[in-house]
Design a protein around this motif. Structure first.
Motif, PDB file in Angstrom:
ATOM      1  N   SER A  63       0.840  -1.191   0.000  1.00 37.19           N
ATOM      2  CA  SER A  63       0.000   0.000   0.000  1.00 37.19           C
ATOM      3  C   SER A  63       0.879   1.246   0.000  1.00 37.19           C
ATOM      4  CB  SER A  63      -0.858  -0.042   1.265  1.00 37.19           C
ATOM      5  OG  SER A  63      -2.064   0.645   1.100  1.00 37.19           O
ATOM      6  N   ARG A 100      -4.935   5.454  13.078  1.00 42.68           N
ATOM      7  CA  ARG A 100      -3.758   5.307  12.215  1.00 42.68           C
ATOM      8  C   ARG A 100      -2.467   5.827  12.846  1.00 42.68           C
ATOM      9  NH1 ARG A 100      -3.090   7.230   7.621  1.00 42.68           N
ATOM     10  NH2 ARG A 100      -2.210   5.329   6.721  1.00 42.68           N
ATOM     11  N   TYR A 129      -9.368   4.097   5.685  1.00 39.06           N
ATOM     12  CA  TYR A 129      -8.883   3.376   6.869  1.00 39.06           C
ATOM     13  C   TYR A 129      -9.035   4.170   8.162  1.00 39.06           C
ATOM     14  CZ  TYR A 129      -6.953   0.554   3.105  1.00 39.06           C
ATOM     15  OH  TYR A 129      -6.814  -0.216   1.976  1.00 39.06           O
TER      16      TYR A 129
HETATM   17  N1  LLP Z   1      -6.323  -5.410  -2.320  1.00 31.85           N
HETATM   18  C1  LLP Z   1      -5.831  -6.126  -1.296  1.00 31.85           C
HETATM   19  C2  LLP Z   1      -5.757  -7.569  -1.428  1.00 31.85           C
HETATM   20  C3  LLP Z   1      -5.414  -5.478  -0.112  1.00 31.85           C
HETATM   21  O1  LLP Z   1      -4.909  -6.197   0.883  1.00 31.85           O
HETATM   22  C4  LLP Z   1      -5.526  -4.083  -0.001  1.00 31.85           C
HETATM   23  C5  LLP Z   1      -5.126  -3.370   1.227  1.00 31.85           C
HETATM   24  C6  LLP Z   1      -6.053  -3.370  -1.099  1.00 31.85           C
HETATM   25  C7  LLP Z   1      -6.428  -4.071  -2.239  1.00 31.85           C
HETATM   26  C8  LLP Z   1      -6.223  -1.877  -1.090  1.00 31.85           C
HETATM   27  O2  LLP Z   1      -5.012  -1.226  -0.944  1.00 31.85           O
HETATM   28  P1  LLP Z   1      -4.930   0.359  -1.104  1.00 31.85           P
HETATM   29  O3  LLP Z   1      -5.244   0.683  -2.532  1.00 31.85           O
HETATM   30  O4  LLP Z   1      -5.952   0.947  -0.195  1.00 31.85           O
HETATM   31  O5  LLP Z   1      -3.557   0.683  -0.705  1.00 31.85           O
HETATM   32  N2  LLP Z   1      -4.914   0.079   7.377  1.00 31.85           N
HETATM   33  C9  LLP Z   1      -3.743   0.477   6.619  1.00 31.85           C
HETATM   34  C10 LLP Z   1      -3.807   0.001   5.172  1.00 31.85           C
HETATM   35  C11 LLP Z   1      -3.959  -1.490   5.056  1.00 31.85           C
HETATM   36  C12 LLP Z   1      -4.105  -1.954   3.615  1.00 31.85           C
HETATM   37  C13 LLP Z   1      -4.462  -3.405   3.562  1.00 31.85           C
HETATM   38  N3  LLP Z   1      -4.737  -3.938   2.279  1.00 31.85           N
HETATM   39  C14 LLP Z   1      -3.620   1.992   6.701  1.00 31.85           C
HETATM   40  O6  LLP Z   1      -4.376   2.632   7.444  1.00 31.85           O
HETATM   41  O7  LLP Z   1      -2.711   2.582   6.092  1.00 31.85           O
END
Ligand code: LLP
Length: 432
Positions: free
Chosen positions: A211, A331, A391
């Motif tokens: 991410s 966060r 998030y």
């Molecule tokens: N697809 C999968 C399989 C994932 O595990 C994730 C995020 C995404 C898509 C979406 O990723 P993005 O485009 O949002 O980066 N709670 C953390 C972020 C955890 C992300 C987990 N997986 C934060 O607050 O930064």
């Protein structure tokens, strides 16, 4: 300071989001309050849809990663804007279906799906289940067989890429709870197993490298590893994948020093790299899916709080105590993740102070940030914490029995509530 294009300072000197005065929002809906710029969310969704349509093979499209922010209104926005949906639990799936999302456009994820969840997903008719590994494939096969269904499945594999060093085949990043690793040969072995199962239709492969990725580099490496893997699978088994899901990971600019990534440019670069690789391997280009979450909603959200008191600690730190905190945005407490903030009442003034934003939970780690640049704060001010669309609400808790805040969406200069405020009765509703 106003590094987000949807934030402005209005004639009264107040912070405005999507043209709406944040002090009016705070007065109307109370604080803490999540505010989402719906115009911006829809625009971002449209940008990903258009870029994938333009730069990837026919049928390619983004699936909104609803873990970033899931509620019925968001699911409807994703549907209206032509996105598919990535869900990771029965709760997210339920929300999507209740919002009228077509199950055929949903991909069900998770590294520890329960039997009940898999059954619910199959019975709901989800288009894809991303199987996390061999055991889960067998479980899906059994459940699909019992329900008399042939379930379309993606196999999640681990390419072994560290998105922050752009390095491939780093064993450290294979030691994760997700997927089956490519470099060790496991992914190929499990693919062979999947091809022998009678109630599963292996539609292709899924991977996700991380991410908060700002540049195309890690995605290009991902494209290299995945295309080589698909070519190897075809050579060994004769199987040609119809879908390649590259996961999510597009970054958001949280601080003024961050440059918002050029998502369309990154998607174009990945599309070009994939096209070159398919040509090199003589492989029929599969449909590409991606799963942006943060990149769609983070910058469209802010959270409004009311300052309860301002204290100067003996060490010099200035504590600004807010009526929310880790309960609505964990966060900083969890990851030390930094968010910019400002006093909405005097948004145009210089941010001359460096403060600690303190939450209201009974523990000293409940902070929203330290050394945060802010206008001089006063009790009763409205403080806006920025870039909170992703998030925060989705990771909120009722710690200290605090009701979770509501969410207002701003569209065309008007606001409406899309999630109502919880009450103390809601929080105690399950107590027997
Ligand atoms: N697809 C999968 C399989 C994932 O595990 C994730 C995020 C995404 C898509 C979406 O990723 P993005 O485009 O949002 O980066 N709670 C953390 C972020 C955890 C992300 C987990 N997986 C934060 O607050 O930064």
């Amino acid at each position: 300071m106003l590094h987000q294009q949807n934030l402005t300072v209005n004639a009264a000197g107040h912070l405005a989001v999507g043209g709406v005065d944040t002090l009016d929002l705070a007065r109307e809906y109370g604080t803490p309050l999540y505010v989402l710029d719906e115009d911006m969310v829809r625009e971002r969704m449209g940008l990903y849809v258009a870029a994938m349509r333009e730069h990837m093979p026919a049928g390619s499209r983004p699936y909104y990663a609803s873990k970033a922010l899931c509620c019925k209104a968001l699911c409807r926005m994703a549907r209206d804007e032509g996105m598919g949906l990535d869900v990771v639990s029965a709760g997210e799936l339920y929300t999507a279906l209740a919002a009228g999302f077509d199950p055929a456009d949903i991909c069900f994820h998770g590294n520890a799906k329960t039997e009940a969840e898999i059954g619910y997903a199959i019975e709901s008719g989800v288009g894809l289940i991303a199987a996390d590994g061999e055991e889960e494939l067998l479980r899906i096969d059994t459940l699909a067989g019992a329900l008399g269904v042939r379930q379309r499945v993606l196999l999640r594999v681990t390419p072994g890429i560290d998105p922050h060093t752009f390095a491939a085949v780093n064993t450290g990043v294979l030691d994760v709870k997700f997927g089956e690793p490519i470099p060790t040969g496991r992914a190929l072995a499990v693919t062979e197993r999947a091809l022998g199962l009678g109630n599963i239709d292996l539609a292709g492969f899924h991977c996700h490298i991380g991410s908060q990725i700002f540049e195309a580099g890690p995605f290009l490496l991902e494209a290299d590893v995945m295309t080589a893997f698909l070519a190897q699978v075809r050579e060994k088994t004769g199987y040609t994948a119809g879908i390649l899901n590259l996961g999510g990971g597009f970054a958001a600019a949280y601080e003024e020093s961050d440059t918002a990534p050029d998502c369309a440019g990154m998607i174009r670069a990945v599309g070009e790299r994939l096209a070159a690789k398919w040509a090199e391997y003589g492989y029929p280009a599969p449909v590409v899916l991606m799963e942006p979450g943060r990149g769609i909603v983070a910058a469209a959200g802010i959270t409004l709080y009311t300052v309860q008191n301002v204290k100067h600690a003996p060490g010099g730190a200035c504590y600004v105590a807010l009526d929310g905190g880790m309960g609505d945005n964990p966060r900083y407490a969890l990851y030390g993740a930094r968010h910019s903030a400002l006093v909405a009442d005097r948004a145009g003034e210089e941010q001359s102070r460096a403060v600690t934003l303190a939450g209201r939970c009974c523990e000293s780690g409940d902070l929203l940030g330290e050394n945060v640049a802010l206008q001089r704060p006063r009790t009763g001010d409205t403080v806006a914490v920025l870039t909170t669309g992703a998030y925060t609400y989705s990771m909120a808790s009722n710690y200290n029995r605090a009701p979770r805040p509501p969410m207002a969406a701003v569209r065309g200069g008007r606001a409406r509530l899309i999630v109502r405020r919880e009450t103390a009765e809601d929080v105690a509703a399950y107590d027997l």
